[in-house]
Each structure stands twice: as C-alpha cells, then as structure tokens.
Design a protein around this motif. Structure first.
Motif, PDB file in Angstrom:
ATOM      1  N   PHE A   1      40.147  67.152 -10.202  1.00 33.41           N
ATOM      2  CA  PHE A   1      39.612  66.081 -11.034  1.00 33.41           C
ATOM      3  C   PHE A   1      38.144  65.872 -10.715  1.00 33.41           C
ATOM      4  O   PHE A   1      37.640  66.312  -9.689  1.00 33.41           O
ATOM      5  CB  PHE A   1      40.398  64.764 -10.878  1.00 33.41           C
ATOM      6  N   SER A   2      37.483  65.166 -11.620  1.00 36.46           N
ATOM      7  CA  SER A   2      36.109  64.724 -11.399  1.00 36.46           C
ATOM      8  C   SER A   2      35.948  63.380 -12.067  1.00 36.46           C
ATOM      9  O   SER A   2      36.700  63.020 -12.974  1.00 36.46           O
ATOM     10  CB  SER A   2      35.102  65.736 -11.961  1.00 36.46           C
ATOM     11  N   GLY A   3      34.977  62.624 -11.595  1.00 35.31           N
ATOM     12  CA  GLY A   3      34.709  61.313 -12.163  1.00 35.31           C
ATOM     13  C   GLY A   3      33.689  60.577 -11.322  1.00 35.31           C
ATOM     14  O   GLY A   3      33.105  61.138 -10.389  1.00 35.31           O
ATOM     15  N   VAL A   4      33.479  59.322 -11.671  1.00 34.46           N
ATOM     16  CA  VAL A   4      32.558  58.460 -10.940  1.00 34.46           C
ATOM     17  C   VAL A   4      33.370  57.310 -10.356  1.00 34.46           C
ATOM     18  O   VAL A   4      33.948  56.511 -11.095  1.00 34.46           O
ATOM     19  CB  VAL A   4      31.441  57.916 -11.857  1.00 34.46           C
ATOM     20  N   LEU A   5      33.414  57.247  -9.031  1.00 35.04           N
ATOM     21  CA  LEU A   5      34.096  56.145  -8.353  1.00 35.04           C
ATOM     22  C   LEU A   5      33.097  55.018  -8.163  1.00 35.04           C
ATOM     23  O   LEU A   5      31.934  55.259  -7.833  1.00 35.04           O
ATOM     24  CB  LEU A   5      34.619  56.588  -6.994  1.00 35.04           C
ATOM     25  N   VAL A   6      33.552  53.791  -8.372  1.00 34.76           N
ATOM     26  CA  VAL A   6      32.686  52.632  -8.206  1.00 34.76           C
ATOM     27  C   VAL A   6      33.286  51.755  -7.111  1.00 34.76           C
ATOM     28  O   VAL A   6      34.438  51.307  -7.223  1.00 34.76           O
ATOM     29  CB  VAL A   6      32.538  51.837  -9.519  1.00 34.76           C
ATOM     30  N   PHE A   7      32.508  51.559  -6.055  1.00 33.74           N
ATOM     31  CA  PHE A   7      32.922  50.740  -4.917  1.00 33.74           C
ATOM     32  C   PHE A   7      32.019  49.512  -4.831  1.00 33.74           C
ATOM     33  O   PHE A   7      30.825  49.598  -5.116  1.00 33.74           O
ATOM     34  CB  PHE A   7      32.776  51.505  -3.589  1.00 33.74           C
ATOM     35  N   LEU A   8      32.572  48.399  -4.392  1.00 33.41           N
ATOM     36  CA  LEU A   8      31.784  47.216  -4.069  1.00 33.41           C
ATOM     37  C   LEU A   8      31.865  47.014  -2.571  1.00 33.41           C
ATOM     38  O   LEU A   8      32.952  46.910  -1.998  1.00 33.41           O
ATOM     39  CB  LEU A   8      32.322  45.970  -4.784  1.00 33.41           C
ATOM     40  N   TYR A   9      30.689  46.963  -1.939  1.00 34.47           N
ATOM     41  CA  TYR A   9      30.607  46.776  -0.494  1.00 34.47           C
ATOM     42  C   TYR A   9      30.005  45.396  -0.203  1.00 34.47           C
ATOM     43  O   TYR A   9      28.969  45.040  -0.758  1.00 34.47           O
ATOM     44  CB  TYR A   9      29.733  47.859   0.149  1.00 34.47           C
ATOM     45  N   HIS A  10      30.677  44.673   0.672  1.00 28.24           N
ATOM     46  CA  HIS A  10      30.190  43.369   1.136  1.00 28.24           C
ATOM     47  C   HIS A  10      29.853  43.527   2.613  1.00 28.24           C
ATOM     48  O   HIS A  10      30.757  43.613   3.442  1.00 28.24           O
ATOM     49  CB  HIS A  10      31.264  42.290   0.927  1.00 28.24           C
ATOM     50  N   PHE A  11      28.555  43.586   2.903  1.00 28.41           N
ATOM     51  CA  PHE A  11      28.127  43.738   4.289  1.00 28.41           C
ATOM     52  C   PHE A  11      28.084  42.381   4.990  1.00 28.41           C
ATOM     53  O   PHE A  11      27.935  41.339   4.346  1.00 28.41           O
ATOM     54  CB  PHE A  11      26.747  44.406   4.377  1.00 28.41           C
ATOM     55  N   GLN A  12      28.185  42.400   6.311  1.00 26.24           N
ATOM     56  CA  GLN A  12      28.139  41.154   7.088  1.00 26.24           C
ATOM     57  C   GLN A  12      26.741  40.603   7.169  1.00 26.24           C
ATOM     58  O   GLN A  12      25.781  41.249   6.991  1.00 26.24           O
ATOM     59  CB  GLN A  12      28.673  41.405   8.503  1.00 26.24           C
TER      60      GLN A  12
END
Length: 154
Positions: A143-154
């Motif tokens: 498969f291929s695609g674009v993963l979207v992550f949300l990161y909340h840093f301290q």
C-alpha cells in the motif's frame, strides 16, 4: 539508515521533503493472519484457509488482510522515528490510501517513510508522512498513502 529522533516542531521541520528511512522487515505469518481474522471477525477463506487458497484462490496461497498490513504501521513507524518530549500522539487520518498488491503469507514487509509536510497548529504538530509498505523482492508496494499524525509535545 538509523532511527531519527524528533523532540520538537523545529526538529520535524528539518526533514520536510526528505526521506525519513525504512523499518526492518517484518514476516507475515499464517498465525498472525489468523489472530487478525479472529480479532476483526473477518474469516474470509483467502486469509484463513491455506488449502482452499492454494487450490481455488487467485494468489496460490493465503494473503494478509489489507487492514492487517495497515495495522503494522505503528510498530514499523517506531523503528524509523523516535519522538521524545511527547505528551500524546493521535492518529489523525490517512489520505490517498491505495492497496496496490496482495501480501502473501510468509512475505516480508517494511515501511518506507518520507516527511511530506509539518504544520504547527497552535502547539499541536500536524505531520503528514508519505508511506509505502514495501514487500521484499516485489516491485509494487502493498500500500501507499499519506499518514497524518498529531503530536502534542510537553
């Protein structure tokens, strides 16, 4: 390629448009396929019945569920990028996902990642990552695609 360490938005920014790396190969076993079938209640014979898959199936053997291959992303992603100073990470979405090729039982797969973009949304970091799940000795990815992550840093 060695694992990349990210600890902030600025760390992410340095990699926009660049290859982040590839994970180690992971072998897809029939036992793993069966556990996934049991967990998801998807017992379709092309996944769970090796004898029938060999005689009646298009692929000559059982194949991994497409969503099983997708579910390997967190495990494989952590081999490419280590995120520090993290309060929380959320899987936000997948864009343009295409399952391009079946993954036969006992195939080895690995994740290949490239950072498409990163945006600071008032302290929440949105990372868009181009990914391909490569199958060892195959030209086309699983498969291929674009993963979207949300990161909340301290």
């Amino acid at each position: 390629m060695s694992q990349i360490t990210i600890g902030s938005f600025e760390d992410f920014e340095k990699f926009i448009g660049q290859d982040l790396g590839v994970s180690d190969y992971h072998n897809i076993t029939q036992a793993q396929i069966q556990k996934f079938a049991d967990a998801t209640l998807d017992q379709q014979w092309i996944h769970t019945d090796p004898e029938r898959a060999k005689t009646e199936g298009t692929f000559g053997n059982t194949i991994a569920h497409g969503y099983l291959t997708l579910s390997l992303v967190p495990y494989l992603w952590e081999q490419i990028v280590q995120v520090k100073n993290l309060k929380m990470m959320v899987n936000y979405g997948i864009e343009n996902l295409r399952f391009a090729q079946a993954v036969l039982v006992d195939s080895e797969v690995r994740l290949n990642a490239n950072l498409k973009n990163v945006v600071n949304l008032r302290g929440t970091i949105k990372a868009e990552v181009n990914v391909k799940l490569e199958i060892k000795d195959q030209r086309k990815p699983a498969f291929s695609g674009v993963l979207v992550f949300l990161y909340h840093f301290q």
